[in-house]
Design a protein around this motif. Structure first.
Motif, short mmCIF file in Angstrom:
data_model
loop_
_atom_site.label_atom_id
_atom_site.label_comp_id
_atom_site.label_asym_id
_atom_site.label_seq_id
_atom_site.Cartn_x
_atom_site.Cartn_y
_atom_site.Cartn_z
N ALA A 90 0.78 -1.11 0.04
CA ALA A 90 -0.02 -0.05 0.11
C ALA A 90 0.88 1.23 0.03
O ALA A 90 0.82 2.07 -0.85
N SER A 91 1.83 1.51 0.95
CA SER A 91 2.79 2.64 0.98
C SER A 91 3.57 2.61 -0.28
O SER A 91 3.67 3.77 -0.86
N GLU A 92 3.88 1.56 -0.91
CA GLU A 92 4.93 1.53 -2.20
C GLU A 92 3.94 2.11 -3.36
O GLU A 92 4.22 3.04 -4.09
N GLY A 112 -8.24 1.65 -3.51
CA GLY A 112 -7.34 1.01 -4.67
C GLY A 112 -6.60 2.04 -5.34
O GLY A 112 -6.32 3.29 -4.98
N PHE A 113 -5.87 1.60 -6.42
CA PHE A 113 -4.69 2.26 -7.00
C PHE A 113 -4.88 1.92 -8.58
O PHE A 113 -4.98 0.56 -8.98
N ILE A 114 -4.96 2.93 -9.58
CA ILE A 114 -4.97 2.71 -10.93
C ILE A 114 -3.58 3.15 -11.54
O ILE A 114 -2.82 4.01 -10.96
N GLU A 115 -3.12 2.42 -12.38
CA GLU A 115 -1.70 2.68 -13.28
C GLU A 115 -1.82 3.82 -13.98
O GLU A 115 -2.93 3.86 -14.68
N LEU A 116 -1.07 4.79 -14.02
CA LEU A 116 -1.18 6.11 -14.83
C LEU A 116 -0.09 5.55 -16.00
O LEU A 116 0.79 4.84 -15.83
N GLY A 117 -0.26 6.51 -17.02
CA GLY A 117 0.61 6.29 -18.17
C GLY A 117 0.57 5.32 -19.28
O GLY A 117 1.55 5.10 -20.18
N ARG A 118 -0.59 4.52 -19.00
CA ARG A 118 -0.81 3.38 -19.99
C ARG A 118 -2.15 3.51 -20.60
O ARG A 118 -3.04 3.63 -19.72
N PHE A 125 -5.42 -1.82 -8.99
CA PHE A 125 -5.30 -2.61 -7.72
C PHE A 125 -6.60 -2.27 -6.89
O PHE A 125 -6.92 -0.82 -6.68
N LEU A 126 -7.16 -3.16 -6.03
CA LEU A 126 -8.28 -2.89 -5.21
C LEU A 126 -8.04 -3.81 -3.91
O LEU A 126 -7.21 -4.62 -3.79
N TYR A 127 -8.41 -3.24 -2.72
CA TYR A 127 -8.26 -3.87 -1.42
C TYR A 127 -9.14 -3.65 -0.45
O TYR A 127 -10.35 -2.72 -0.64
N GLN A 128 -9.48 -4.63 0.44
CA GLN A 128 -10.55 -4.78 1.33
C GLN A 128 -9.71 -4.94 2.89
O GLN A 128 -8.77 -5.75 2.75
N GLY A 129 -10.04 -4.19 3.63
CA GLY A 129 -9.54 -4.60 5.09
C GLY A 129 -8.23 -3.58 5.19
O GLY A 129 -8.05 -2.74 4.56
N THR A 130 -7.87 -3.74 6.51
CA THR A 130 -6.62 -3.10 6.97
C THR A 130 -5.36 -3.72 7.50
O THR A 130 -5.83 -4.95 7.81
N GLY A 131 -4.42 -3.35 7.42
CA GLY A 131 -3.26 -4.15 8.26
C GLY A 131 -3.09 -5.47 7.63
O GLY A 131 -2.95 -5.88 6.38
N ALA A 132 -2.70 -6.46 8.53
CA ALA A 132 -2.41 -7.87 8.07
C ALA A 132 -3.60 -8.53 7.61
O ALA A 132 -3.49 -9.75 7.02
N GLN A 133 -4.78 -7.96 7.88
CA GLN A 133 -5.85 -8.53 7.19
C GLN A 133 -6.43 -8.14 5.79
O GLN A 133 -7.41 -8.35 5.33
N ARG A 134 -5.61 -6.99 5.50
CA ARG A 134 -6.05 -6.74 4.13
C ARG A 134 -5.79 -7.90 2.94
O ARG A 134 -4.89 -8.37 2.81
N ARG A 135 -6.95 -7.65 2.21
CA ARG A 135 -6.84 -8.68 0.98
C ARG A 135 -7.04 -7.78 -0.22
O ARG A 135 -7.58 -6.66 -0.51
N TRP A 136 -5.98 -8.26 -1.25
CA TRP A 136 -5.92 -7.31 -2.39
C TRP A 136 -6.30 -8.15 -3.73
O TRP A 136 -6.44 -9.35 -3.54
N GLY A 137 -6.88 -7.36 -4.56
CA GLY A 137 -7.10 -7.77 -5.88
C GLY A 137 -6.39 -6.85 -7.10
O GLY A 137 -6.39 -5.77 -6.73
N VAL A 138 -6.03 -7.46 -8.03
CA VAL A 138 -5.61 -6.71 -9.29
C VAL A 138 -6.09 -7.16 -10.69
O VAL A 138 -6.57 -8.44 -10.63
N HIS A 139 -6.56 -6.41 -11.39
CA HIS A 139 -6.84 -6.75 -12.75
C HIS A 139 -6.46 -5.97 -13.70
O HIS A 139 -5.87 -4.83 -13.38
#
Length: 182
Positions: A90-92, A112-118, A125-139
């Motif tokens: 997330a911080s990256e 979430g985060f969307i890639e720029l420049g393409r 990227f999308l996420y649910q939750g926080t910290g160690a419980q965070r679950r990620w998805g990317v498409h």
């Protein structure tokens, strides 16, 4: 005969050493696979191809090492992957100039985060939750809403309203047109 029928399944042992090393340990338990090798070899063609696309693209962006474990992958009806990540993801993504959180979240996600420049085959990227419980998805979004007004319009009409989702063949074609062989 469909295109999928002409594509041969991949095999762990035939993958490059580099790709096997990137996938090692991240697939164990995926769909019940006892090892990364077993999990990969048991995947359907669309899932194998999607996984290779994500491993290569995320590695190119130096984000693959932040993927801890792949939990799901799909290559038909969209190209996506669900995963757990190391805490730094997330911080990256927040600090990078090639991603934005603006308008990147969906109703059923916390952020979430969307890639720029393409213009095409951009990461979302999308996420649910926080910290160690965070679950990620990317498409992969076929049309990047941040690339241009025309691309934003296509994204809205085709992907949001029209529910059009590129499959792994479409995404791979975009990268091959750019000279990338993954």
């Amino acid at each position: 005969m469909t295109l999928a029928a002409r594509v041969e399944p991949l095999s762990w042992r035939k993958l490059s050493d580099e790709l096997r090393e990137e996938l090692q340990g991240k697939l164990q338990g995926l769909y019940g696979g006892a090892s990364s090798e077993a999990a990969f070899d048991n995947l359907t063609i669309d899932k194998q191809q999607a996984l290779v696309l994500f491993a290569r693209r995320l590695d190119e962006l130096a984000l693959w090492p932040l993927v801890r474990r792949v939990e799901n992958v799909y290559g038909e009806g969209g190209v996506g992957m669900n995963f757990t990540a190391w805490p730094a993801l997330a911080s990256e993504l927040q600090r990078r100039k090639d991603f934005t959180a603006r308008f990147a979240s969906h109703r059923d996600n916390d952020g979430g985060f969307i890639e720029l420049g393409r213009g095409a085959a951009s990461l979302h990227f999308l996420y649910q939750g926080t910290g160690a419980q965070r679950r990620w998805g990317v498409h992969f979004d076929l049309y990047n809403p941040w690339a241009s007004p025309a691309s934003a319009w296509r994204h809205l009409l085709r992907e949001k309203i029209g529910s059009e989702r590129p499959d792994w063949r479409v995404v791979r074609t975009v990268f091959r047109r750019e000279g990338k062989l993954y």
